[in-house]
Enzyme design. Structure first.
Site, short mmCIF file in Angstrom:
data_model
loop_
_atom_site.label_atom_id
_atom_site.label_comp_id
_atom_site.label_asym_id
_atom_site.label_seq_id
_atom_site.Cartn_x
_atom_site.Cartn_y
_atom_site.Cartn_z
N LYS A 1 0.85 -1.19 0.00
CA LYS A 1 0.00 0.00 0.00
C LYS A 1 0.89 1.25 0.00
O LYS A 1 1.49 1.61 1.00
CB LYS A 1 -0.92 0.03 1.22
CG LYS A 1 -2.06 1.01 0.98
CD LYS A 1 -2.61 1.63 2.23
CE LYS A 1 -1.87 2.81 2.74
NZ LYS A 1 -1.74 3.97 1.84
N GLU B 1 9.39 1.48 10.91
CA GLU B 1 10.42 2.53 10.67
C GLU B 1 9.71 3.85 10.83
O GLU B 1 8.90 4.23 9.99
CB GLU B 1 10.98 2.41 9.25
CG GLU B 1 11.73 1.12 8.97
CD GLU B 1 13.08 1.06 9.65
OE1 GLU B 1 13.53 2.10 10.19
OE2 GLU B 1 13.67 -0.02 9.66
N CYS C 1 13.13 11.20 7.42
CA CYS C 1 13.12 10.71 8.80
C CYS C 1 14.50 10.85 9.44
O CYS C 1 14.61 10.93 10.65
CB CYS C 1 12.69 9.25 8.83
SG CYS C 1 13.64 8.23 7.71
N GLU D 1 9.18 16.22 15.59
CA GLU D 1 9.63 16.06 14.21
C GLU D 1 8.87 17.07 13.35
O GLU D 1 7.64 17.02 13.27
CB GLU D 1 9.34 14.64 13.73
CG GLU D 1 9.88 14.38 12.34
CD GLU D 1 9.54 12.99 11.84
OE1 GLU D 1 8.37 12.56 11.96
OE2 GLU D 1 10.44 12.33 11.30
#
Ligand code: NAD
Length: 451
Positions: A152, A227, A261, A354
């Site tokens: 996906k 992750e 990331c 973040e």
């Protein structure tokens, strides 16, 4: 239909069917049916098929790079590098089917041996920031180990995954082995996570969604690798080559417009070097070329969407002051300038959360102990860098930082042959290198009584 928007022009560049939960069920059923045949293919044959897929991707590399650059808004030079990595990744794991070795273990009364068995149907859920690269990190080891796949992609960037499915079929990967379902995470992703015939979920995305996936997978005791997000430190000691560190620091946080990331968005600088470092950083940031992703000179493109731009802008709040920024083009794209904040502390929101955009916080420190304390003062633990003239100290600090991927006098994070993944709330498990294969297989122990 999903309208796929090009971030640099804010215009619709394609429409693709929006899959629903029943399409996921259908894809899982096809993958389940294909599994016995795929796992039974002789390892050398499976290796040849994966090499064939790597060749076919290599032949299509330049148009895949343009597709990825347009859909994700990334500079064409970066997109080319990413597609080259996709090819390398399939080639690296093409060697794996013939190297999935077991052991023989000394026991009494017979022979004990272990086998690495595929898991079955694996569900792969991918974000929008590195669409095909992250797809390859999961798909290549999953297929090499003998699993079949339901993939996906992110709603914002489904195009390269759809191309991958076509290319794989043309390259001879049997029907049903790789199935792509472009649809919303809350519907298709969720169904994959809960589906009783899916043996494992490999997810890359935000820590928030990752938490929900871990909880959702518990119902069927699925294997899960995650992750997730990061808030990595770029630690610069005063005895480092600060010019080199300052020249490299902007791309370590503004690469992919900060939507990375591994972005080293907390730049920890030893106090006596802060002024020189800020001056050198300003020179580099102000000369950054932000613009059309298809222009060869571009170093940074737009953000992925208008709503993401609003989220990034919300981090420039009363706690922070902008020290300097780069220029952005005028026009309808989702532009946001590379931005460096005035030196601040590790406690402001821009240093704790973040941002996933081109905003860097410089945080002064005094001495090795404080550098380590600040680097570790985060819920995340994905990557980071240490710039230092003293090799022993650099290694000491690297060992003390709780992160999965660190580099010394460099900002690199990723190589196909080395493990990648996070400590703490940055994730569970490892991708790439030999370690990834452990997460796409289970160990079987067989005892043979020899009487
Ligand atoms: P996201 O978590 O919003 O979405 C990631 C994927 O999960 C998408 O395909 C989405 O459709 C799907 N999804 C959303 N809700 C779901 C649900 N309830 N169930 C199942 N699937 C669902 O992340 P994003 O905004 O696409 O990507 C940005 C995030 O990804 C950042 O936090 C970034 O740090 C992280 N990221 C991590 C790595 C890594 O390797 N650690 C790499 C790239 C990106």
């Amino acid at each position: 239909m999903i309208e796929v928007v090009e971030p640099a022009s804010a215009e619709v560049m394609a429409e693709v069917p929006r899959a629903g939960a029943e399409d996921v069920d259908d894809a899982v059923a096809r993958a389940k049916e294909a599994f016995p045949g795929w796992r039974a293919i002789a390892p050398g044959e499976r290796a040849k098929l994966l090499h064939g897929l790597a060749d076919a991707l290599g032949e299509r590399a330049s148009d895949l790079a343009v597709l990825e650059a347009r859909n994700a808004g990334k500079p064409i030079a970066d997109a080319r590098g990413e597609i080259a990595m996709v090819v390398d990744c399939f080639r690296y794991y093409a060697a794996a089917p013939e190297r999935l070795l077991g052991q023989t273990i000394p026991v009494g009364g017979g022979i004990d041996m272990t086998f690495r068995e595929p898991l079955g149907v694996v569900g792969l859920i991918v974000p929008w920031n590195f669409p095909l690269v992250i797809t390859s990190w999961k798909t290549a080891p999953a297929l090499a180990a003998g699993n079949t796949v339901v993939l996906k992609p992110a709603e914002l960037t489904p195009l390269s995954a759809i191309e991958l499915e076509r290319i794989a079929l043309d390259a001879g990967i049997p029907e049903g082995v790789l199935n792509v379902v472009p649809g919303p995470g809350s519907v298709c992703g969720r169904r994959l996570v809960e589906h009783p015939d899916v043996a494992k979920i490999a997810f890359t995305g935000s820590t928030e969604v990752g938490r929900g996936i871990a909880a959702g997978a518990a119902g069927t005791i699925k294997r899960v690798t995650l992750e997730l997000g990061g808030k990595s430190a770029n630690v610069v000691f005063a005895d480092a080559d600060t010019e080199a560190a300052a020249a490299a620091a902007p791309l370590a946080v503004f690469g992919n417009a900060g939507q990375d990331c591994c972005a080293r968005s907390r730049i920890l600088v030893e106090r006596e070097a802060v002024d020189d470092f800020m001056a050198a950083l300003e020179r580099t940031v102000k000369s950054m070329v932000v613009g059309d992703p298809l222009d060869e000179a571009t170093q940074m493109g737009p953000l992925i969407s208008s709503s993401h731009r609003e989220t990034v802008a919300s981090f420039l709040d009363a706690e922070t002051r902008v020290a300097f920024r780069g220029d952005v083009p005028e026009g309808p794209g989702f532009w946001f300038p590379p931005t460096v904040l005035e030196p601040t502390t590790n406690d402001v929101r821009a240093a704790r959360e973040e941002i996933f955009g081109p905003v860097a916080a410089v945080i002064p420190f005094s001495g090795e102990a404080e550098a380590i304390e600040l680097a570790n003062d985060t819920i995340y633990g994905l990557s980071g860098s240490i710039w230092c003239g003293d090799g022993a100290r650099a290694l000491r600090v690297a060992r003390a930082i709780d992160a999965g991927v660190l580099s010394i006098n460099s900002n690199s994070s990723v190589r196909v042959s080395t493990p990648f993944g996070g400590f703490k709330q940055s994730g569970v498990g490892r991708e790439l290198g030999p370690d990834a294969l452990d997460h796409y297989t289970d160990v079987k122990n067989v005892f043979y009584a020899t009487g």
